[in-house]
Design a protein around this motif. Structure first.
Motif, PDB file in Angstrom:
ATOM      1  N   LEU A  99       9.397   1.927 -18.540  1.00  0.00           N
ATOM      2  CA  LEU A  99       8.971   1.092 -17.423  1.00  0.00           C
ATOM      3  C   LEU A  99      10.163   0.662 -16.577  1.00  0.00           C
ATOM      4  N   ALA A 100      11.270   0.325 -17.229  1.00  0.00           N
ATOM      5  CA  ALA A 100      12.470  -0.077 -16.491  1.00  0.00           C
ATOM      6  C   ALA A 100      12.999   1.073 -15.640  1.00  0.00           C
ATOM      7  N   VAL A 101      13.017   2.271 -16.219  1.00  0.00           N
ATOM      8  CA  VAL A 101      13.480   3.444 -15.472  1.00  0.00           C
ATOM      9  C   VAL A 101      12.553   3.721 -14.297  1.00  0.00           C
ATOM     10  N   LEU A 102      11.252   3.547 -14.516  1.00  0.00           N
ATOM     11  CA  LEU A 102      10.274   3.785 -13.446  1.00  0.00           C
ATOM     12  C   LEU A 102      10.546   2.893 -12.246  1.00  0.00           C
ATOM     13  N   PHE A 103      10.733   1.597 -12.479  1.00  0.00           N
ATOM     14  CA  PHE A 103      10.937   0.691 -11.363  1.00  0.00           C
ATOM     15  C   PHE A 103      12.317   0.869 -10.739  1.00  0.00           C
ATOM     16  N   ALA A 104      13.307   1.269 -11.525  1.00  0.00           N
ATOM     17  CA  ALA A 104      14.625   1.538 -10.950  1.00  0.00           C
ATOM     18  C   ALA A 104      14.558   2.728  -9.998  1.00  0.00           C
ATOM     19  N   ARG A 105      13.871   3.781 -10.426  1.00  0.00           N
ATOM     20  CA  ARG A 105      13.734   4.960  -9.567  1.00  0.00           C
ATOM     21  C   ARG A 105      12.879   4.653  -8.339  1.00  0.00           C
ATOM     22  N   SER A 106      11.830   3.872  -8.532  1.00  0.00           N
ATOM     23  CA  SER A 106      10.959   3.527  -7.411  1.00  0.00           C
ATOM     24  C   SER A 106      11.704   2.667  -6.391  1.00  0.00           C
ATOM     25  N   TYR A 118       0.825  -1.205   0.000  1.00  0.00           N
ATOM     26  CA  TYR A 118       0.000   0.000   0.000  1.00  0.00           C
ATOM     27  C   TYR A 118       0.860   1.256   0.000  1.00  0.00           C
ATOM     28  N   ARG A 119       1.889   1.279   0.829  1.00  0.00           N
ATOM     29  CA  ARG A 119       2.721   2.479   0.935  1.00  0.00           C
ATOM     30  C   ARG A 119       3.585   2.682  -0.308  1.00  0.00           C
ATOM     31  N   TYR A 120       4.163   1.618  -0.852  1.00  0.00           N
ATOM     32  CA  TYR A 120       5.037   1.768  -2.006  1.00  0.00           C
ATOM     33  C   TYR A 120       4.265   1.960  -3.296  1.00  0.00           C
ATOM     34  N   LEU A 121       2.967   1.634  -3.273  1.00  0.00           N
ATOM     35  CA  LEU A 121       2.143   1.923  -4.441  1.00  0.00           C
ATOM     36  C   LEU A 121       2.159   3.414  -4.748  1.00  0.00           C
ATOM     37  N   PHE A 122       2.109   4.232  -3.711  1.00  0.00           N
ATOM     38  CA  PHE A 122       2.122   5.671  -3.915  1.00  0.00           C
ATOM     39  C   PHE A 122       3.499   6.161  -4.364  1.00  0.00           C
ATOM     40  N   VAL A 123       4.549   5.453  -3.939  1.00  0.00           N
ATOM     41  CA  VAL A 123       5.892   5.803  -4.415  1.00  0.00           C
ATOM     42  C   VAL A 123       5.981   5.598  -5.924  1.00  0.00           C
ATOM     43  N   VAL A 124       5.489   4.433  -6.397  1.00  0.00           N
ATOM     44  CA  VAL A 124       5.512   4.140  -7.833  1.00  0.00           C
ATOM     45  C   VAL A 124       4.652   5.144  -8.603  1.00  0.00           C
ATOM     46  N   MET A 125       3.486   5.459  -8.064  1.00  0.00           N
ATOM     47  CA  MET A 125       2.597   6.408  -8.741  1.00  0.00           C
ATOM     48  C   MET A 125       3.218   7.795  -8.828  1.00  0.00           C
ATOM     49  N   ASP A 126       3.899   8.203  -7.757  1.00  0.00           N
ATOM     50  CA  ASP A 126       4.540   9.517  -7.763  1.00  0.00           C
ATOM     51  C   ASP A 126       5.665   9.570  -8.790  1.00  0.00           C
ATOM     52  N   GLN A 127       6.469   8.503  -8.847  1.00  0.00           N
ATOM     53  CA  GLN A 127       7.551   8.461  -9.831  1.00  0.00           C
ATOM     54  C   GLN A 127       7.005   8.429 -11.257  1.00  0.00           C
ATOM     55  N   ALA A 128       5.911   7.697 -11.472  1.00  0.00           N
ATOM     56  CA  ALA A 128       5.300   7.647 -12.801  1.00  0.00           C
ATOM     57  C   ALA A 128       4.779   9.007 -13.214  1.00  0.00           C
ATOM     58  N   GLN A 129       4.185   9.737 -12.268  1.00  0.00           N
ATOM     59  CA  GLN A 129       3.683  11.074 -12.577  1.00  0.00           C
ATOM     60  C   GLN A 129       4.820  12.025 -12.923  1.00  0.00           C
ATOM     61  N   ARG A 188       7.192  -1.539 -33.180  1.00  0.00           N
ATOM     62  CA  ARG A 188       8.217  -2.089 -32.303  1.00  0.00           C
ATOM     63  C   ARG A 188       8.989  -0.993 -31.564  1.00  0.00           C
ATOM     64  N   LYS A 189       9.250   0.141 -32.221  1.00  0.00           N
ATOM     65  CA  LYS A 189       9.979   1.225 -31.557  1.00  0.00           C
ATOM     66  C   LYS A 189       9.181   1.786 -30.381  1.00  0.00           C
ATOM     67  N   ARG A 190       7.867   1.876 -30.581  1.00  0.00           N
ATOM     68  CA  ARG A 190       7.024   2.371 -29.498  1.00  0.00           C
ATOM     69  C   ARG A 190       7.054   1.405 -28.313  1.00  0.00           C
ATOM     70  N   PHE A 191       7.050   0.100 -28.619  1.00  0.00           N
ATOM     71  CA  PHE A 191       7.096  -0.897 -27.561  1.00  0.00           C
ATOM     72  C   PHE A 191       8.420  -0.820 -26.806  1.00  0.00           C
ATOM     73  N   ARG A 192       9.517  -0.648 -27.525  1.00  0.00           N
ATOM     74  CA  ARG A 192      10.825  -0.537 -26.872  1.00  0.00           C
ATOM     75  C   ARG A 192      10.911   0.711 -26.004  1.00  0.00           C
ATOM     76  N   ALA A 193      10.365   1.811 -26.501  1.00  0.00           N
ATOM     77  CA  ALA A 193      10.389   3.050 -25.722  1.00  0.00           C
ATOM     78  C   ALA A 193       9.583   2.897 -24.431  1.00  0.00           C
ATOM     79  N   ALA A 194       8.416   2.227 -24.542  1.00  0.00           N
ATOM     80  CA  ALA A 194       7.593   2.001 -23.356  1.00  0.00           C
ATOM     81  C   ALA A 194       8.308   1.083 -22.374  1.00  0.00           C
ATOM     82  N   GLY A 195       8.987   0.039 -22.885  1.00  0.00           N
ATOM     83  CA  GLY A 195       9.727  -0.863 -22.015  1.00  0.00           C
ATOM     84  C   GLY A 195      10.863  -0.162 -21.287  1.00  0.00           C
TER      85      GLY A 195
END
Length: 242
Positions: free
Chosen positions: A181-188, A141-152, A171-178
């Motif tokens: 996502l990796a950066v998001l979870f690394a920062r979180s 519950y607490r880290y959900l808000f951390v991920v949401m804040d980083q995503a925002q 495929r380029k769009r998929f790679r960019a999204a991936g």
């Protein structure tokens, strides 16, 4: 916290908001068991259980339509089984399954919308839920808000740079999204480590303590007895009359 409507609603004040979570959890359990075991579920019994849930929503001064929309997220899962029952020649069973799922979800949403999550998890721990499970839910519950804040923050940065995802296709769009996502979870993950160190520095002992532990009162016990009595009465009355 402002990202989640349920959390904001749980901070309001009403009769149901003021009830101890240690009585609201058993009341919900009795309601769900009574609803699940009422057979057959006909129009009168369906109206009784739905009416009880709606009275709770209205008395808590919650927005009815948004609450119904959040409860309806279970429908895509139950529609599949309802269709199977329908095509097998048992349409009544399919409709009963849909209704039970929707009203059950409505009752759960009502509980979460009138009870802050820390108080809810504290009540679960007090009622004997395994400590490790409560702890996992607390951190989720607490880290959900951390991920949401980083995503925002990342979304705002992407928009300031012209949103690179919109310039790519396939495929380029998929790679960019991936990559995003990796950066998001690394920062979180990095942020979560900082939060953990701060918690340990403040003496975290594996439990989440409330600043003001609740006390059971006469109104709480009366609420539990009333809801349990109504739910059980509905279950036996409508099952017998059928």
């Amino acid at each position: 916290m402002h990202y989640v409507d349920l959390d904001r609603w749980s901070r309001r004040d009403s009769f149901l908001h003021r009830r101890d979570a240690r009585v609201k959890l058993p009341a919900l359990l009795v309601f769900l068991i009574a609803l699940a075991t009422t057979k057959p579920l006909q129009a009168d019994s369906a109206a009784a259980f739905a009416g009880l849930a709606l009275v709770g929503i209205i008395s808590s001064r919650l927005p009815l339509l948004p609450v119904l929309m959040r409860a309806s997220v279970v429908l895509p899962f139950t529609v599949t089984f309802a269709l199977i029952s329908f095509f097998s020649g048992d349409a009544a069973r399919g409709l009963s399954l849909l209704f039970r799922s929707l009203v059950s979800a409505l009752a759960v949403v009502l509980l979460v919308a009138t009870t802050p999550m820390p108080a809810l998890l504290h009540a679960a721990s007090s009622l004997g839920v395994p400590r490790i499970l409560v702890l996992v839910l607390q951190f989720l519950y607490r880290y959900l808000f951390v991920v949401m804040d980083q995503a925002q923050r990342m979304r705002t940065a992407a928009l300031c740079r012209g949103s690179a995802l919109k310039r790519h296709h396939g495929r380029k769009r998929f790679r960019a999204a991936g990559s995003a996502l990796a950066v998001l979870f690394a920062r979180s993950y990095e942020k979560a480590e900082g939060i953990e160190r701060a918690m340990l520095a403040r003496g975290f002992d594996g439990r989440m303590h409330l600043l003001s532990p609740p006390r059971l009162g006469a109104a709480d016990v009366t609420f539990l007895i009333l809801i349990s009595t109504l739910a059980i009465a509905f279950r036996f009355w409508f099952s017998r009359s059928a």
